[in-house]
Design a protein around this motif. Structure first.
Motif, PDB file in Angstrom:
ATOM      1  N   ARG A  93       0.864  -1.181   0.000  1.00 37.70           N
ATOM      2  CA  ARG A  93       0.000   0.000   0.000  1.00 37.70           C
ATOM      3  C   ARG A  93       0.901   1.231   0.000  1.00 37.70           C
ATOM      4  NH1 ARG A  93      -5.293  -0.368   0.586  1.00 37.70           N
ATOM      5  NH2 ARG A  93      -6.273  -2.153   1.597  1.00 37.70           N
ATOM      6  N   THR A  94       0.436   2.289  -0.592  1.00 39.42           N
ATOM      7  CA  THR A  94       1.195   3.538  -0.586  1.00 39.42           C
ATOM      8  C   THR A  94       0.378   4.624   0.117  1.00 39.42           C
ATOM      9  OG1 THR A  94       0.305   4.160  -2.762  1.00 39.42           O
ATOM     10  CG2 THR A  94       2.408   2.974  -2.718  1.00 39.42           C
ATOM     11  N   PHE A  95       1.075   5.628   0.628  1.00 39.34           N
ATOM     12  CA  PHE A  95       0.394   6.739   1.281  1.00 39.34           C
ATOM     13  C   PHE A  95      -0.343   7.569   0.224  1.00 39.34           C
ATOM     14  CE2 PHE A  95       3.596   5.791   4.512  1.00 39.34           C
ATOM     15  CZ  PHE A  95       2.832   5.871   5.677  1.00 39.34           C
ATOM     16  N   LYS A  96      -1.579   7.929   0.555  1.00 43.80           N
ATOM     17  CA  LYS A  96      -2.401   8.738  -0.344  1.00 43.80           C
ATOM     18  C   LYS A  96      -2.400  10.189   0.129  1.00 43.80           C
ATOM     19  CE  LYS A  96      -5.495   4.825  -1.216  1.00 43.80           C
ATOM     20  NZ  LYS A  96      -6.886   4.336  -1.093  1.00 43.80           N
ATOM     21  N   GLY A  97      -2.814  11.067  -0.769  1.00 41.24           N
ATOM     22  CA  GLY A  97      -2.880  12.474  -0.422  1.00 41.24           C
ATOM     23  C   GLY A  97      -3.873  12.773   0.687  1.00 41.24           C
ATOM     24  N   THR A  98      -4.825  11.865   0.893  1.00 44.31           N
ATOM     25  CA  THR A  98      -5.837  12.061   1.937  1.00 44.31           C
ATOM     26  C   THR A  98      -5.398  11.524   3.295  1.00 44.31           C
ATOM     27  OG1 THR A  98      -6.875   9.981   1.235  1.00 44.31           O
ATOM     28  CG2 THR A  98      -7.768  12.025   0.316  1.00 44.31           C
ATOM     29  N   ASP A  99      -4.265  10.820   3.349  1.00 39.85           N
ATOM     30  CA  ASP A  99      -3.794  10.275   4.625  1.00 39.85           C
ATOM     31  C   ASP A  99      -3.331  11.411   5.542  1.00 39.85           C
ATOM     32  OD1 ASP A  99      -4.281   7.624   4.087  1.00 39.85           O
ATOM     33  OD2 ASP A  99      -2.303   7.263   3.228  1.00 39.85           O
ATOM     34  N   LYS A 100      -3.581  11.228   6.832  1.00 39.90           N
ATOM     35  CA  LYS A 100      -3.236  12.244   7.830  1.00 39.90           C
ATOM     36  C   LYS A 100      -1.754  12.610   7.752  1.00 39.90           C
ATOM     37  CE  LYS A 100      -2.786  12.775  12.847  1.00 39.90           C
ATOM     38  NZ  LYS A 100      -2.960  12.127  14.163  1.00 39.90           N
ATOM     39  N   GLN A 101      -0.897  11.603   7.612  1.00 37.21           N
ATOM     40  CA  GLN A 101       0.545  11.853   7.616  1.00 37.21           C
ATOM     41  C   GLN A 101       0.959  12.762   6.456  1.00 37.21           C
ATOM     42  OE1 GLN A 101      -1.015   8.942   7.780  1.00 37.21           O
ATOM     43  NE2 GLN A 101       0.059   7.451   9.073  1.00 37.21           N
ATOM     44  N   VAL A 102       0.380  12.505   5.286  1.00 38.61           N
ATOM     45  CA  VAL A 102       0.711  13.308   4.106  1.00 38.61           C
ATOM     46  C   VAL A 102       0.171  14.727   4.245  1.00 38.61           C
ATOM     47  CG1 VAL A 102       0.383  13.544   1.612  1.00 38.61           C
ATOM     48  CG2 VAL A 102       0.797  11.281   2.598  1.00 38.61           C
ATOM     49  N   LYS A 103      -1.051  14.842   4.726  1.00 37.10           N
ATOM     50  CA  LYS A 103      -1.681  16.162   4.870  1.00 37.10           C
ATOM     51  C   LYS A 103      -0.930  17.032   5.877  1.00 37.10           C
ATOM     52  CE  LYS A 103      -6.237  16.287   4.894  1.00 37.10           C
ATOM     53  NZ  LYS A 103      -7.639  15.944   5.223  1.00 37.10           N
ATOM     54  N   GLU A 104      -0.524  16.420   6.998  1.00 31.57           N
ATOM     55  CA  GLU A 104       0.169  17.210   8.025  1.00 31.57           C
ATOM     56  C   GLU A 104       1.618  17.503   7.644  1.00 31.57           C
ATOM     57  OE1 GLU A 104      -0.398  15.443  11.857  1.00 31.57           O
ATOM     58  OE2 GLU A 104      -2.563  15.817  11.850  1.00 31.57           O
ATOM     59  N   ASN A 105       2.172  16.718   6.718  1.00 28.57           N
ATOM     60  CA  ASN A 105       3.526  16.998   6.218  1.00 28.57           C
ATOM     61  C   ASN A 105       3.514  18.002   5.064  1.00 28.57           C
ATOM     62  OD1 ASN A 105       4.904  15.383   7.983  1.00 28.57           O
ATOM     63  ND2 ASN A 105       5.344  13.739   6.539  1.00 28.57           N
ATOM     64  N   GLN A 106       2.332  18.287   4.511  1.00 26.81           N
ATOM     65  CA  GLN A 106       2.250  19.083   3.291  1.00 26.81           C
ATOM     66  C   GLN A 106       2.850  20.489   3.409  1.00 26.81           C
ATOM     67  OE1 GLN A 106       1.430  17.882   0.272  1.00 26.81           O
ATOM     68  NE2 GLN A 106       2.210  19.864  -0.401  1.00 26.81           N
ATOM     69  N   PRO A 107       2.629  21.219   4.517  1.00 25.47           N
ATOM     70  CA  PRO A 107       3.244  22.554   4.612  1.00 25.47           C
ATOM     71  C   PRO A 107       4.767  22.510   4.492  1.00 25.47           C
ATOM     72  CG  PRO A 107       1.538  22.295   6.281  1.00 25.47           C
ATOM     73  CD  PRO A 107       1.755  20.946   5.681  1.00 25.47           C
ATOM     74  N   PHE A 108       5.368  21.452   5.027  1.00 26.17           N
ATOM     75  CA  PHE A 108       6.823  21.289   4.945  1.00 26.17           C
ATOM     76  C   PHE A 108       7.225  20.944   3.508  1.00 26.17           C
ATOM     77  CE2 PHE A 108       5.542  20.583   9.253  1.00 26.17           C
ATOM     78  CZ  PHE A 108       6.517  21.194  10.015  1.00 26.17           C
ATOM     79  N   ALA A 109       6.405  20.103   2.857  1.00 26.36           N
ATOM     80  CA  ALA A 109       6.683  19.734   1.468  1.00 26.36           C
ATOM     81  C   ALA A 109       6.624  20.962   0.561  1.00 26.36           C
ATOM     82  CB  ALA A 109       5.677  18.685   1.004  1.00 26.36           C
ATOM     83  N   THR A 110       5.667  21.844   0.825  1.00 26.22           N
ATOM     84  CA  THR A 110       5.523  23.055   0.012  1.00 26.22           C
ATOM     85  C   THR A 110       6.749  23.957   0.143  1.00 26.22           C
ATOM     86  OG1 THR A 110       3.109  22.983   0.256  1.00 26.22           O
ATOM     87  CG2 THR A 110       4.096  25.095  -0.394  1.00 26.22           C
ATOM     88  N   GLN A 111       7.217  24.140   1.385  1.00 25.37           N
ATOM     89  CA  GLN A 111       8.400  24.986   1.606  1.00 25.37           C
ATOM     90  C   GLN A 111       9.647  24.371   0.975  1.00 25.37           C
ATOM     91  OE1 GLN A 111       8.818  26.774   5.662  1.00 25.37           O
ATOM     92  NE2 GLN A 111       6.956  25.605   6.112  1.00 25.37           N
ATOM     93  N   ILE A 112       9.765  23.038   1.081  1.00 27.35           N
ATOM     94  CA  ILE A 112      10.920  22.349   0.488  1.00 27.35           C
ATOM     95  C   ILE A 112      10.921  22.518  -1.023  1.00 27.35           C
ATOM     96  CG2 ILE A 112      11.880  20.053   0.029  1.00 27.35           C
ATOM     97  CD1 ILE A 112      11.022  19.300   2.916  1.00 27.35           C
ATOM     98  N   LEU A 113       9.739  22.397  -1.643  1.00 30.35           N
ATOM     99  CA  LEU A 113       9.633  22.559  -3.093  1.00 30.35           C
ATOM    100  C   LEU A 113      10.041  23.971  -3.512  1.00 30.35           C
ATOM    101  CD1 LEU A 113       8.807  21.450  -5.842  1.00 30.35           C
ATOM    102  CD2 LEU A 113       6.452  22.159  -5.345  1.00 30.35           C
ATOM    103  N   GLN A 114       9.624  24.966  -2.738  1.00 35.63           N
ATOM    104  CA  GLN A 114       9.990  26.348  -3.041  1.00 35.63           C
ATOM    105  C   GLN A 114      11.501  26.551  -2.963  1.00 35.63           C
ATOM    106  OE1 GLN A 114       7.615  28.409  -0.128  1.00 35.63           O
ATOM    107  NE2 GLN A 114       5.799  28.516  -1.440  1.00 35.63           N
ATOM    108  N   LEU A 115      12.125  25.962  -1.937  1.00 38.83           N
ATOM    109  CA  LEU A 115      13.573  26.093  -1.775  1.00 38.83           C
ATOM    110  C   LEU A 115      14.323  25.374  -2.899  1.00 38.83           C
ATOM    111  CD1 LEU A 115      13.803  25.614   2.098  1.00 38.83           C
ATOM    112  CD2 LEU A 115      14.405  27.695   0.829  1.00 38.83           C
ATOM    113  N   LYS A 116      13.831  24.214  -3.316  1.00 40.91           N
ATOM    114  CA  LYS A 116      14.474  23.487  -4.412  1.00 40.91           C
ATOM    115  C   LYS A 116      14.368  24.272  -5.716  1.00 40.91           C
ATOM    116  CE  LYS A 116      14.127  18.739  -2.677  1.00 40.91           C
ATOM    117  NZ  LYS A 116      13.541  17.389  -2.892  1.00 40.91           N
ATOM    118  N   THR A 117      13.214  24.925  -5.899  1.00 40.58           N
ATOM    119  CA  THR A 117      13.044  25.773  -7.084  1.00 40.58           C
ATOM    120  C   THR A 117      14.043  26.931  -7.055  1.00 40.58           C
ATOM    121  OG1 THR A 117      10.683  25.234  -7.219  1.00 40.58           O
ATOM    122  CG2 THR A 117      11.419  27.238  -8.353  1.00 40.58           C
ATOM    123  N   GLU A 118      14.228  27.496  -5.858  1.00 40.82           N
ATOM    124  CA  GLU A 118      15.170  28.606  -5.709  1.00 40.82           C
ATOM    125  C   GLU A 118      16.597  28.148  -5.993  1.00 40.82           C
ATOM    126  OE1 GLU A 118      16.345  32.019  -2.379  1.00 40.82           O
ATOM    127  OE2 GLU A 118      14.542  30.788  -2.126  1.00 40.82           O
TER     128      GLU A 118
END
Length: 342
Positions: free
Chosen positions: A132-157
């Motif tokens: 099984r894989t983690f889905k976008g609706t899973d609690k772990q993914v949702k609560e990690n999302q703000p960190f994922a967004t910031q990481i993506l911005q930094l990688k773009t930079e």
């Protein structure tokens, strides 16, 4: 135990054939050697190919309208507590599936040639999956999302700095990324949990594709019938109709428990799930009213499913609205992820 029954998707853009769904169920076989392949099976046979499944399901659709599903998907997801009871996940789950489909047939309030429906009337094919894989609706993914967004911005930079489009210190930006990776609240084996990451541990579950028509391609057997279980006069004859989902889900639990000597806790039962959906406060009151040993197990199961246990009241009089809302949110997340048998 978490069981769902889903009709074929008839929306625009989806194939009218079972091929697309069967192909999806073949995903774990990609890249495997022949001896390692996981085949489909049914009540009487093993090592059934995907090609045969598609042909059998697609050719068993006599007199069905384009607006009617040709097949249904049944997904059976045992909890980690139930899986731990099995000696051999693959063979035990095959055995359970064959017993489960007897329960499925018995849940039809129908007769074929003046006799009850039996599993011999059902055309189905099942497959065991182990990942099984983690889905976008899973609690772990949702609560990690703000960190994922910031990481993506930094990688773009960082890429912009590398291309000379902006100024900046790549080493400093990478340090910020590393800090965010560590600060993310949910990890698995030290890695930040993201959508698509395989879940660790035993994730075995069952997918079943079952034809709408019986094996003779004559009688329609729909588990999606709006009639639960009733009788009606048609052309002067009393006719039985309907499918009793409540009966099926309850039989499914009893069949598992009897086959594997499993002692089911209150929070794992289908009845407790119904109670939760009907009356949240009574559900939590019932947990608090369990004998001490059973209550301890119930709370452990809820805690391991990610329910916010810090908000569990210590007695029935502390079931304040705030606590109920927090617990309810956690339980709903557990239901969506199939973490526990509710």
């Amino acid at each position: 135990m978490y069981i769902t029954i889903t009709p074929q998707n008839l929306s625009a853009g989806f194939s009218k054939s079972s091929a697309e769904f069967v192909s999806y169920l073949e995903k774990e076989n990609q890249g495997l050697d022949k001896e390692d392949l996981e085949y489909f099976f049914n009540q009487h046979g093993d090592q059934i190919s995907a090609k045969e499944v598609i042909w059998e399901i697609d050719s068993n659709t006599a007199k069905l309208k384009n607006t009617e599903p040709k097949f249904y998907s049944i997904t059976v997801s045992p909890s980690k507590f139930e899986l731990a009871r099995l000696q051999n996940s693959r063979e035990d789950l095959k055995k359970y599936t064959r017993e489960l489909m007897k329960d499925y047939a018995a849940s039809f309030n129908r007769e074929i040639n003046d006799r009850p429906v039996t599993v011999s009337d059902i055309k189905y094919f099942a497959k065991i999956e182990h990942q099984r894989t983690f889905k976008g609706t899973d609690k772990q993914v949702k609560e990690n999302q703000p960190f994922a967004t910031q990481i993506l911005q930094l990688k773009t930079e960082i890429r912009q700095v590398e291309r000379g489009e902006v100024g900046g210190n790549i080493r400093s930006l990478q340090k910020e990324i590393n800090k965010l990776q560590q600060a993310a609240p949910h990890k698995q084996n030290g890695q930040r949990i993201v959508q698509g990451m395989p879940k660790e541990g035993n994730q075995s579950h069952i997918h079943i594709i079952v034809s709408r028509k019986d094996v003779t391609n004559t009688h329609s057997l729909s588990p999606g019938s709006k009639y639960k279980a009733s009788e009606v006069m048609m052309n002067g004859k009393l006719v039985k109709r309907g499918f009793d989902r409540d009966a099926f889900f309850q039989k499914a639990e009893k069949t598992f428990d009897s086959n594997f000597a499993y002692k089911r806790n209150f929070v794992e039962t289908y009845q407790s799930r119904k109670l939760f959906l009907r009356d949240h406060k009574l559900y939590f009151t019932s947990i608090l009213g369990l004998p001490a040993s059973e209550k301890a197990i119930a709370l452990k199961m809820l805690r391991e499913a990610g329910v916010p246990m810090l908000h569990i009241p210590i007695n029935k009089f502390q079931l304040a609205r705030k606590s109920i809302n927090l617990l309810t949110s956690g339980i709903k997340a557990a239901i969506r992820s199939g973490s526990i048998g509710i």
